[in-house]
Design a protein around this motif. Structure first.
Motif, PDB file in Angstrom:
ATOM      1  N   GLY A   1      13.284  38.324 -15.179  1.00  0.00           N
ATOM      2  CA  GLY A   1      14.476  38.199 -16.018  1.00  0.00           C
ATOM      3  C   GLY A   1      14.630  39.314 -17.036  1.00  0.00           C
ATOM      4  O   GLY A   1      14.292  40.466 -16.792  1.00  0.00           O
ATOM      5  N   TYR A   2      15.131  38.944 -18.198  1.00  0.00           N
ATOM      6  CA  TYR A   2      15.461  39.910 -19.247  1.00  0.00           C
ATOM      7  C   TYR A   2      14.262  40.778 -19.597  1.00  0.00           C
ATOM      8  O   TYR A   2      14.392  41.998 -19.775  1.00  0.00           O
TER       9      TYR A   2
ATOM     10  N   ASP B   1      15.503  25.745 -26.858  1.00  0.00           N
ATOM     11  CA  ASP B   1      16.174  25.948 -25.569  1.00  0.00           C
ATOM     12  C   ASP B   1      16.691  24.638 -24.995  1.00  0.00           C
ATOM     13  O   ASP B   1      17.859  24.536 -24.579  1.00  0.00           O
TER      14      ASP B   1
ATOM     15  N   VAL C   1      22.715  31.269 -22.485  1.00  0.00           N
ATOM     16  CA  VAL C   1      22.331  32.631 -22.097  1.00  0.00           C
ATOM     17  C   VAL C   1      23.162  33.668 -22.836  1.00  0.00           C
ATOM     18  O   VAL C   1      22.674  34.761 -23.161  1.00  0.00           O
TER      19      VAL C   1
ATOM     20  N   GLU D   1      14.379  24.701 -17.618  1.00  0.00           N
ATOM     21  CA  GLU D   1      13.607  25.884 -18.010  1.00  0.00           C
ATOM     22  C   GLU D   1      12.439  26.002 -17.058  1.00  0.00           C
ATOM     23  O   GLU D   1      11.579  25.115 -17.002  1.00  0.00           O
TER      24      GLU D   1
ATOM     25  N   THR E   1      16.613  28.649 -16.516  1.00  0.00           N
ATOM     26  CA  THR E   1      16.385  29.611 -17.594  1.00  0.00           C
ATOM     27  C   THR E   1      14.915  30.004 -17.605  1.00  0.00           C
ATOM     28  O   THR E   1      14.072  29.313 -17.046  1.00  0.00           O
ATOM     29  N   GLN E   2      14.627  31.142 -18.266  1.00  0.00           N
ATOM     30  CA  GLN E   2      13.268  31.672 -18.263  1.00  0.00           C
ATOM     31  C   GLN E   2      12.451  31.224 -19.475  1.00  0.00           C
ATOM     32  O   GLN E   2      11.270  31.005 -19.384  1.00  0.00           O
TER      33      GLN E   2
ATOM     34  N   ARG F   1      11.948  35.261 -23.168  1.00  0.00           N
ATOM     35  CA  ARG F   1      12.131  36.042 -21.946  1.00  0.00           C
ATOM     36  C   ARG F   1      13.614  36.309 -21.686  1.00  0.00           C
ATOM     37  O   ARG F   1      13.949  37.217 -20.941  1.00  0.00           O
ATOM     38  N   ASP F   2      14.463  35.487 -22.273  1.00  0.00           N
ATOM     39  CA  ASP F   2      15.896  35.576 -22.012  1.00  0.00           C
ATOM     40  C   ASP F   2      16.650  36.374 -23.071  1.00  0.00           C
ATOM     41  O   ASP F   2      17.883  36.436 -23.036  1.00  0.00           O
ATOM     42  N   THR F   3      15.915  36.971 -24.022  1.00  0.00           N
ATOM     43  CA  THR F   3      16.583  37.717 -25.081  1.00  0.00           C
ATOM     44  C   THR F   3      15.859  39.019 -25.338  1.00  0.00           C
ATOM     45  O   THR F   3      14.801  39.298 -24.760  1.00  0.00           O
TER      46      THR F   3
END
Length: 436
Positions: free
Chosen positions: A114-115, A218, A231, A319, A390-391, A395-397
């Motif tokens: 991911g990100y 989250d 997200v 998640e 979602t991660q 990890r998502d930012t």
């Protein structure tokens, strides 16, 4: 993610969060920190063509033994190739990875999909694995391929294992007390109230390591506001002072009295042990919570996805972070690195890993699940049925936002949940600077 393998017993000093931010955002050419950056086998390291260096962030004993078992399988059938495993304490690994990648990294190295993967791929610090994906891609779902793809459409990551977050509990305790999994937020509050009456800590909680509370945020955010808002918020496209974000913290404030006290002085392993010891009724964490249970008790673990808050979104998001491997931009042994990554993409090493650490599930679609325990079968089912995956917040930012604004903001909220407006203003101001 700063999560599942952070060691509670490491003697290595951890960097402060502000130092961590400086490390992660350091520009090219910054001097490498000791430890991680020194362990690699970069292009001029003189590494042997018969050896592949492997950067490992699984420092707790259980996952460390598990990945060692998987790698040994490669050596047996590699035609003479050996793997030099370089293990670093999990949080130190993450704090130093930017300099590590700019120095002489190992040929193959652990990281996250991911990100977080795209962040380094976009900087040109990792190797293109698109050709390898042409060979192994049929063994992965579209969602896993997407999570392994950089902004340029090329693949830079090989998924290995995946694990869901949820509310974990001991079946024996719930059977004894007559508890049932709540379907809604109100039912969750009622259950927590009953647990308190029964002398249990309703929700085990730890925040000393900075990241566990991100999972709570989250869950409440995507249950309240849906996957897309979640997200977009983490990508800097929404305002942290938006009423919808305040609603998340208001809900969390309602639940906070049911959380284990003194969380800022407790590591996740200790909170998990309170669940294992039947002192807590639930624990919101990833399925790696099972690492703190002896083998004889693992079948007593069960979980349910966080209950519905907003009927518009139900429980359609789960998640389920993906762990796996990248290749150095200029590996000392590129051919060996590709061979190792191709092997790690197959079902055999993933299942070998899971024999030692049966708290996650394999990512290879051909991996047989008949050897899974009850917890793994439940995990695989929950992941498969999810509409959105979602991660994890960090990890998502942007890593700078995660390590500084999010970490400090959540700690400030836990210290003083009556000061939500100030917390969100601080997070919003930092987001504006980071997501320019």
């Amino acid at each position: 993610m700063m999560d599942r393998y952070s060691s509670s017993s490491s003697a290595l000093p951890l960097l402060g969060r502000r130092s961590m931010l400086k490390v992660m955002l350091a520009g090219a050419g910054v001097a490498a920190l000791p430890g991680l950056a020194a362990c690699g086998g970069g292009s001029d390291s003189g590494a042997s063509s018969t050896s592949v260096s492997f950067g490992n962030n699984l420092s707790d004993q259980v996952p460390k033994d598990a990945i060692t078992a998987a790698v040994k399988g490669f050596e047996k059938n590699s035609g003479g190739l050996t793997v030099a495993v370089n293990t670093k304490q999990h949080e130190q690994y993450q704090e130093q990875i930017n300099n590590y990648l700019q120095g002489k990294p190992d040929d193959v190295l652990a990281w996250f999909a991911g990100y977080r993967m795209r962040f380094f791929a976009d900087k040109g610090l990792t190797g293109d694995l698109s050709e390898l994906w042409g060979k192994v891609g049929s063994s992965y779902s579209d969602a896993l391929k997407q999570a392994s793809t950089g902004s340029d459409g090329k693949q830079y990551f090989v998924p290995f294992t995946q694990y869901p977050w949820g509310l974990f509990y001991r079946k024996s305790v719930w059977q004894e007390k007559g508890y049932a999994a709540p379907k809604t937020l109100d039912e969750l509050v009622a259950l927590c109230t009953k647990m308190k009456t029964d002398g249990l800590i309703p929700i085990a909680f730890a925040q000393k390591q900075g990241w566990p509370g991100m999972g709570t945020f989250d869950q409440i955010n995507f249950r309240t506001n849906g996957y897309q808002f979640h997200v977009d918020l983490l990508a800097g496209k929404e305002d942290w002072q938006d009423k919808r974000v305040k609603d998340v913290f208001d809900t969390w404030k309602r639940l906070l009295p049911f959380h284990q006290e003194n969380a800022l002085g407790r590591e996740w392993q200790e909170a998990a042990q309170s669940l294992q010891q039947k002192k807590s009724g639930m624990y919101l964490l990833g399925s790696f919570v099972g690492q703190q249970f002896p083998d004889a008790e693992k079948d007593d673990i069960d979980f349910f996805p966080f209950p519905e808050i907003n009927p518009q979104h139900g429980t359609d998001t789960v998640e389920a972070p993906i762990d796996g491997y990248m290749m150095a931009k200029k590996p000392a042994n590129k051919d060996g690195a590709i061979k190792l990554l191709e092997y790690l993409s197959t079902a055999e090493p993933q299942l070998a890993y899971l024999k030692a650490d049966p708290t996650a599930v394999a990512t290879n679609s051909g991996a047989k699940t008949d050897g899974y325990n009850a917890l793994q079968k439940k995990a695989a089912q929950v992941i498969k049925e999810a509409k959105h995956i979602t991660q994890f917040l960090d990890r998502d930012t942007d890593p700078g936002f995660a390590s500084e604004a999010a970490t400090n903001g959540l700690i400030a909220f836990i210290k003083n949940p009556d000061d939500i407006d100030s917390v969100l203003k601080g997070m919003a101001d930092q987001a504006k600077n980071i997501f320019k």
